[in-house]
Design a protein around this motif. Structure first.
Motif, PDB file in Angstrom:
ATOM      1  N   ILE A  71       0.825  -1.202   0.000  1.00 50.37           N
ATOM      2  CA  ILE A  71       0.000   0.000   0.000  1.00 50.37           C
ATOM      3  C   ILE A  71       0.860   1.252   0.000  1.00 50.37           C
ATOM      4  O   ILE A  71       0.593   2.200  -0.725  1.00 50.37           O
ATOM      5  N   ALA A  72       1.899   1.269   0.833  1.00 53.21           N
ATOM      6  CA  ALA A  72       2.702   2.483   0.967  1.00 53.21           C
ATOM      7  C   ALA A  72       4.067   2.149   1.544  1.00 53.21           C
ATOM      8  O   ALA A  72       4.260   1.127   2.190  1.00 53.21           O
ATOM      9  N   SER A  73       5.014   3.047   1.283  1.00 48.40           N
ATOM     10  CA  SER A  73       6.336   2.938   1.892  1.00 48.40           C
ATOM     11  C   SER A  73       6.602   4.227   2.643  1.00 48.40           C
ATOM     12  O   SER A  73       6.052   5.271   2.331  1.00 48.40           O
ATOM     13  N   GLY A  74       7.441   4.155   3.629  1.00 48.72           N
ATOM     14  CA  GLY A  74       7.748   5.347   4.408  1.00 48.72           C
ATOM     15  C   GLY A  74       8.925   5.083   5.326  1.00 48.72           C
ATOM     16  O   GLY A  74       9.482   3.992   5.341  1.00 48.72           O
ATOM     17  N   GLY A  75       9.299   6.079   6.079  1.00 56.11           N
ATOM     18  CA  GLY A  75      10.408   5.914   7.003  1.00 56.11           C
ATOM     19  C   GLY A  75      11.709   5.573   6.308  1.00 56.11           C
ATOM     20  O   GLY A  75      12.486   4.779   6.815  1.00 56.11           O
ATOM     21  N   VAL A  76      11.946   6.135   5.144  1.00 59.27           N
ATOM     22  CA  VAL A  76      13.135   5.806   4.368  1.00 59.27           C
ATOM     23  C   VAL A  76      14.366   6.464   4.988  1.00 59.27           C
ATOM     24  O   VAL A  76      14.339   7.631   5.347  1.00 59.27           O
ATOM     25  N   ASP A  77      15.430   5.685   5.095  1.00 58.63           N
ATOM     26  CA  ASP A  77      16.693   6.201   5.625  1.00 58.63           C
ATOM     27  C   ASP A  77      17.819   5.709   4.732  1.00 58.63           C
ATOM     28  O   ASP A  77      17.939   4.512   4.482  1.00 58.63           O
ATOM     29  N   PHE A  78      18.624   6.639   4.221  1.00 60.17           N
ATOM     30  CA  PHE A  78      19.721   6.314   3.319  1.00 60.17           C
ATOM     31  C   PHE A  78      21.053   6.346   4.042  1.00 60.17           C
ATOM     32  O   PHE A  78      21.235   7.107   4.993  1.00 60.17           O
ATOM     33  N   LEU A  89       7.357  -0.767   5.146  1.00 61.33           N
ATOM     34  CA  LEU A  89       6.388  -1.109   4.111  1.00 61.33           C
ATOM     35  C   LEU A  89       5.050  -1.426   4.760  1.00 61.33           C
ATOM     36  O   LEU A  89       4.998  -2.186   5.731  1.00 61.33           O
ATOM     37  N   VAL A  90       3.995  -0.847   4.239  1.00 65.56           N
ATOM     38  CA  VAL A  90       2.642  -1.170   4.687  1.00 65.56           C
ATOM     39  C   VAL A  90       2.047  -2.109   3.642  1.00 65.56           C
ATOM     40  O   VAL A  90       2.014  -1.792   2.457  1.00 65.56           O
ATOM     41  N   ARG A  91       1.630  -3.273   4.113  1.00 64.46           N
ATOM     42  CA  ARG A  91       1.098  -4.296   3.207  1.00 64.46           C
ATOM     43  C   ARG A  91      -0.230  -4.789   3.773  1.00 64.46           C
ATOM     44  O   ARG A  91      -0.360  -4.976   4.976  1.00 64.46           O
ATOM     45  N   SER A  92      -1.192  -5.009   2.901  1.00 60.23           N
ATOM     46  CA  SER A  92      -2.492  -5.523   3.310  1.00 60.23           C
ATOM     47  C   SER A  92      -2.847  -6.695   2.401  1.00 60.23           C
ATOM     48  O   SER A  92      -2.975  -6.524   1.190  1.00 60.23           O
ATOM     49  N   VAL A  93      -2.968  -7.858   2.990  1.00 55.91           N
ATOM     50  CA  VAL A  93      -3.354  -9.042   2.215  1.00 55.91           C
ATOM     51  C   VAL A  93      -4.539  -9.698   2.910  1.00 55.91           C
ATOM     52  O   VAL A  93      -4.745  -9.552   4.113  1.00 55.91           O
TER      53      VAL A  93
END
Length: 103
Positions: A71-78, A89-93
């Motif tokens: 659904i969405a990604s966030g909290g990215v850190d390089f 990663l937000v995932r809905s199954v």
């Protein structure tokens, strides 16, 4: 609270190249640009925003190999060199049941 000694007080000004939906991920090593992405976008498009010109260029796209339910990604850190990263990663199954001959 008064400003620290020697600091000028100015009104905030918009940063060229940034949009309301942007999440700022951090400054680039050159100090002249930063990484930004739109929150809750899938795949997550990370862009380099030049602070002087406002020009945006694609830096990286963040997405899992398997997009099913993503659904969405966030909290990215390089990493400092920008070659490695981690993200949430937000995932809905779910499970679909098929019923035949129900009365």
């Amino acid at each position: 609270m008064p400003p620290a000694a020697g600091l000028a007080v100015r009104s905030p000004t918009p940063v060229a190249g940034l949009e309301r939906e942007d999440v700022i991920l951090g400054f680039r090593p050159d100090g002249r640009s930063l990484l930004a992405m739109h929150a809750w976008e899938m795949p997550g498009r990370v862009e380099n925003a030049d602070l002087e010109t406002g020009q945006r260029t694609r830096f990286r796209e963040i997405a899992p190999n398997n997009m099913i339910g993503a659904i969405a990604s966030g909290g990215v850190d390089f990493s400092d060199d920008g070659k490695s990263y981690a993200y949430c990663l937000v995932r809905s199954v779910g499970t679909l049941f098929s019923v035949e001959g129900a009365q």
